[in-house]
Design an enzyme around this catalytic site. Structure first.
Site, PDB file in Angstrom:
ATOM      1  N   HIS A 267       0.840  -1.191   0.000  1.00  0.00           N
ATOM      2  CA  HIS A 267       0.000   0.000   0.000  1.00  0.00           C
ATOM      3  C   HIS A 267       0.878   1.244   0.000  1.00  0.00           C
ATOM      4  O   HIS A 267       1.948   1.233   0.623  1.00  0.00           O
ATOM      5  CB  HIS A 267      -0.919   0.010   1.241  1.00  0.00           C
ATOM      6  N   ASP A 323      -7.952  -5.094  -0.211  1.00  0.00           N
ATOM      7  CA  ASP A 323      -8.458  -5.957  -1.273  1.00  0.00           C
ATOM      8  C   ASP A 323      -8.169  -7.436  -1.042  1.00  0.00           C
ATOM      9  O   ASP A 323      -8.802  -8.288  -1.669  1.00  0.00           O
ATOM     10  CB  ASP A 323      -7.865  -5.525  -2.627  1.00  0.00           C
TER      11      ASP A 323
HETATM   12  N1  ACO Z   1       4.064  -7.868  -4.378  1.00  0.00           N
HETATM   13  C1  ACO Z   1       5.427  -7.859  -4.463  1.00  0.00           C
HETATM   14  N2  ACO Z   1       6.163  -6.741  -4.349  1.00  0.00           N
HETATM   15  C2  ACO Z   1       5.526  -5.584  -4.185  1.00  0.00           C
HETATM   16  C3  ACO Z   1       4.121  -5.506  -4.089  1.00  0.00           C
HETATM   17  C4  ACO Z   1       3.391  -6.717  -4.196  1.00  0.00           C
HETATM   18  N3  ACO Z   1       2.057  -6.713  -4.131  1.00  0.00           N
HETATM   19  N4  ACO Z   1       3.750  -4.228  -3.902  1.00  0.00           N
HETATM   20  C5  ACO Z   1       4.876  -3.513  -3.888  1.00  0.00           C
HETATM   21  N5  ACO Z   1       5.957  -4.319  -4.058  1.00  0.00           N
HETATM   22  C6  ACO Z   1       7.374  -3.924  -4.059  1.00  0.00           C
HETATM   23  C7  ACO Z   1       7.748  -3.337  -5.417  1.00  0.00           C
HETATM   24  O1  ACO Z   1       8.220  -4.326  -6.272  1.00  0.00           O
HETATM   25  C8  ACO Z   1       8.804  -2.327  -5.022  1.00  0.00           C
HETATM   26  O2  ACO Z   1      10.012  -3.006  -4.858  1.00  0.00           O
HETATM   27  P1  ACO Z   1      11.408  -2.285  -5.262  1.00  0.00           P
HETATM   28  O3  ACO Z   1      11.576  -1.183  -4.258  1.00  0.00           O
HETATM   29  O4  ACO Z   1      12.424  -3.368  -5.155  1.00  0.00           O
HETATM   30  O5  ACO Z   1      11.243  -1.761  -6.663  1.00  0.00           O
HETATM   31  C9  ACO Z   1       8.355  -1.821  -3.665  1.00  0.00           C
HETATM   32  O6  ACO Z   1       7.531  -2.859  -3.121  1.00  0.00           O
HETATM   33  C10 ACO Z   1       7.532  -0.538  -3.736  1.00  0.00           C
HETATM   34  O7  ACO Z   1       6.508  -0.698  -4.723  1.00  0.00           O
HETATM   35  P2  ACO Z   1       5.822   0.525  -5.465  1.00  0.00           P
HETATM   36  O8  ACO Z   1       5.077   0.017  -6.642  1.00  0.00           O
HETATM   37  O9  ACO Z   1       6.815   1.624  -5.699  1.00  0.00           O
HETATM   38  O10 ACO Z   1       4.813   1.025  -4.338  1.00  0.00           O
HETATM   39  P3  ACO Z   1       3.602   2.001  -4.570  1.00  0.00           P
HETATM   40  O11 ACO Z   1       3.384   2.701  -3.301  1.00  0.00           O
HETATM   41  O12 ACO Z   1       3.797   2.815  -5.794  1.00  0.00           O
HETATM   42  O13 ACO Z   1       2.396   0.992  -4.916  1.00  0.00           O
HETATM   43  C11 ACO Z   1       0.630  -0.551  -4.681  1.00  0.00           C
HETATM   44  C12 ACO Z   1       1.422   0.579  -4.017  1.00  0.00           C
HETATM   45  C13 ACO Z   1       0.208  -0.125  -6.095  1.00  0.00           C
HETATM   46  C14 ACO Z   1      -0.610  -0.823  -3.876  1.00  0.00           C
HETATM   47  C15 ACO Z   1       1.531  -1.818  -4.751  1.00  0.00           C
HETATM   48  O14 ACO Z   1       1.856  -2.246  -3.443  1.00  0.00           O
HETATM   49  C16 ACO Z   1       0.885  -2.948  -5.539  1.00  0.00           C
HETATM   50  O15 ACO Z   1       1.030  -2.999  -6.780  1.00  0.00           O
HETATM   51  N6  ACO Z   1       0.139  -3.873  -4.848  1.00  0.00           N
HETATM   52  C17 ACO Z   1      -0.579  -4.916  -5.552  1.00  0.00           C
HETATM   53  C18 ACO Z   1      -1.871  -4.332  -6.137  1.00  0.00           C
HETATM   54  C19 ACO Z   1      -2.885  -4.044  -5.042  1.00  0.00           C
HETATM   55  O16 ACO Z   1      -3.103  -4.828  -4.133  1.00  0.00           O
HETATM   56  N7  ACO Z   1      -3.561  -2.880  -5.198  1.00  0.00           N
HETATM   57  C20 ACO Z   1      -4.611  -2.452  -4.253  1.00  0.00           C
HETATM   58  C21 ACO Z   1      -4.130  -1.332  -3.376  1.00  0.00           C
HETATM   59  S1  ACO Z   1      -5.297  -0.897  -2.149  1.00  0.00           S
HETATM   60  C22 ACO Z   1      -6.469  -0.087  -2.953  1.00  0.00           C
HETATM   61  O17 ACO Z   1      -6.252   0.681  -3.849  1.00  0.00           O
HETATM   62  C23 ACO Z   1      -7.802  -0.310  -2.573  1.00  0.00           C
END
Ligand code: ACO
Length: 405
Positions: A267, A323
């Site tokens: 998140h 989610d």
């Molecule tokens: N699984 C594995 N690794 C992850 C995940 C995940 N679900 N989420 C983030 N990471 C890792 C990324 O690979 C990244 O690693 P790095 O630093 O080595 O590059 C690091 O964590 C940061 O990720 P970002 O994408 O920069 O984080 P951001 O804050 O932009 O994204 C998000 C947040 C979009 C929710 C992300 O965690 C994600 O894609 N989760 C899966 C999709 C999801 O569940 N979305 C629902 C969110 S809640 C909502 O909107 C209701």
């Protein structure tokens, strides 16, 4: 860049991370402590004691209703549930395999033309529109599902509450109290969540003084994406792909090796467990037993356990978001997979409209800046002189001058 512009533009915060872009008194998130409140009341207290209609009144008005106010509010809501004729006609035009979110975005946009007050952005008009939208979301989603299955649309039952009536209109059957409770809790937990991507979209649109229907249509577009509301369907697809509890470990190892993301985890704001996930985990556990499909919950639990003990997730402070267990709760409630994200919207309509009422009440155009990173100058080449070689030569010289600056 002129000095005065340079002074205005700070370093780019990619994805606007950490940027405060609005003031609100609707909900508050502490991402470190894992705390969410609606107007100061912790989400756990509302989940334990309240229900969706009461939460909607509270979010829109800032105070909990008295019994008389609540009764009046619910009667008004019930009176607005019936689908307008143009919407019934529109539902029949969608191909049966249309995405629920595409349908919802289109139909909500269409709803504006049957509202004679569409362009009126007064507080009074927007409160009525907010109630109309809240009342019609379940009727539209259920109506779409009935029509695409060749079934008659089920008229709303005025005796039933919001969650129960939705399940009734969806299935045409008297709803199971366990499923009603699961949906109601889900609606309470997702009603608002700070300046998330779809709420921000809605506020940006309202900032131009466009109407509430335009803002909600935009919010629906933003919610659809898998990084936002679309993740609940992604979690269910993932559980489907895993198949059974004994496949979890191999699936998890392959997922990590392939550097794939696990849906429903991570998140932007929470650096610990999302408090809504904690409530939904418990609800999913209970519903899993009640509907006799607890193995699905166990699978989700096992994937979560693997993730939370893996360095990739620990180092990045990644934990389940709302989610993750929403997926199993919606599945146990009998919601078709391709409608999962529409149920998120059915809840969040209250938060979007609360933010819109707040935005219209103290509006200023939302118009940030972008940091320009392109060339300072490039020559215009008349079309008669443009050859592939000439364009490649210009691109190369621009690339070199930008990499030297
Ligand atoms: N699984 C594995 N690794 C992850 C995940 C995940 N679900 N989420 C983030 N990471 C890792 C990324 O690979 C990244 O690693 P790095 O630093 O080595 O590059 C690091 O964590 C940061 O990720 P970002 O994408 O920069 O984080 P951001 O804050 O932009 O994204 C998000 C947040 C979009 C929710 C992300 O965690 C994600 O894609 N989760 C899966 C999709 C999801 O569940 N979305 C629902 C969110 S809640 C909502 O909107 C209701």
């Amino acid at each position: 860049m002129p000095d005065k512009d340079a002074a205005v533009i700070a370093a780019v915060a990619k994805g606007l991370e950490g940027v405060i872009a609005a003031a609100t008194s609707i909900s508050s998130i502490d991402g470190t402590a894992g705390r969410l409140t609606y107007r100061g009341i912790p989400i756990e207290e509302l989940a334990a004691n309240s229900f969706y209609e009461e939460v909607a009144y509270f979010l829109w008005n800032g105070q909990l209703p008295t019994q008389v106010q609540l009764d009046q509010f619910m009667a008004n809501l019930v009176s607005m549930r019936t689908l307008p004729d143009n919407i019934v006609a529109a539902l029949k035009l969608f191909p049966a395999n249309s995405s629920g979110m595409d349908m919802l975005r289109t139909v909500i946009s269409l709803l504006s033309v049957s509202d004679p007050d569409e362009e009126n952005n007064s507080q009074e008009s927007n409160r009525r529109k907010a109630l109309r939208l809240m009342a019609l979301f379940p009727s539209i989603i259920a109506g779409f599902h009935r029509v695409r299955n060749g079934l008659e649309i089920v008229p709303p039952d005025p005796v039933l509450g919001h969650a129960a009536n939705f399940l009734y209109m969806l299935t045409g059957e008297k709803p199971d109290p366990v499923k009603v409770k699961g949906i109601d809790l889900y609606l309470v937990l997702l009603a608002d969540h700070g300046l998330n991507a779809s709420t921000f979209t809605a506020r940006v649109i309202a900032g131009t003084e466009a109407d509430m229907y335009a803002a909600v249509t935009g919010a629906l577009g933003a919610l659809k994406g898998p990084l936002h509301g679309g993740a609940n369907q992604g979690v269910m697809d993932m559980l489907d792909e895993v198949g059974s509890l004994d496949h979890v470990d191999a699936w998890f190892d392959a997922t990590m090796a392939g550097q794939r993301r696990i849906m429903g985890i991570g998140h932007r704001v929470y650096k610990t467990e999302d408090p809504r996930a904690r409530v939904l985990r418990r609800v999913s556990d209970e519903m899993g037993y009640a509907v006799g499909k607890h193995d699905l919950h166990e699978m989700a639990l096992r994937i979560e356990q693997r993730a939370l003990s893996h360095p990739h997730f620990v180092e990045r402070k990644l934990a389940p978001n709302v989610d993750y267990y929403s997926a199993t709760v919606l599945y146990y409630a009998g919601i078709p997979l391709d409608l999962f994200t529409t149920i998120f919207a059915m809840s969040r309509i209250v938060g979007w409209t609360a933010h819109l009422i707040e935005q219209y009440a103290d509006n200023r155009l939302i118009r940030p800046r972008a940091q320009y990173i392109g060339p300072d100058y490039q020559p215009y080449i008349p079309v008669a002189e443009r050859t592939v070689e000439k364009l490649a030569e210009v691109a190369q010289s621009l690339h070199m001058s930008m990499s030297q600056s």
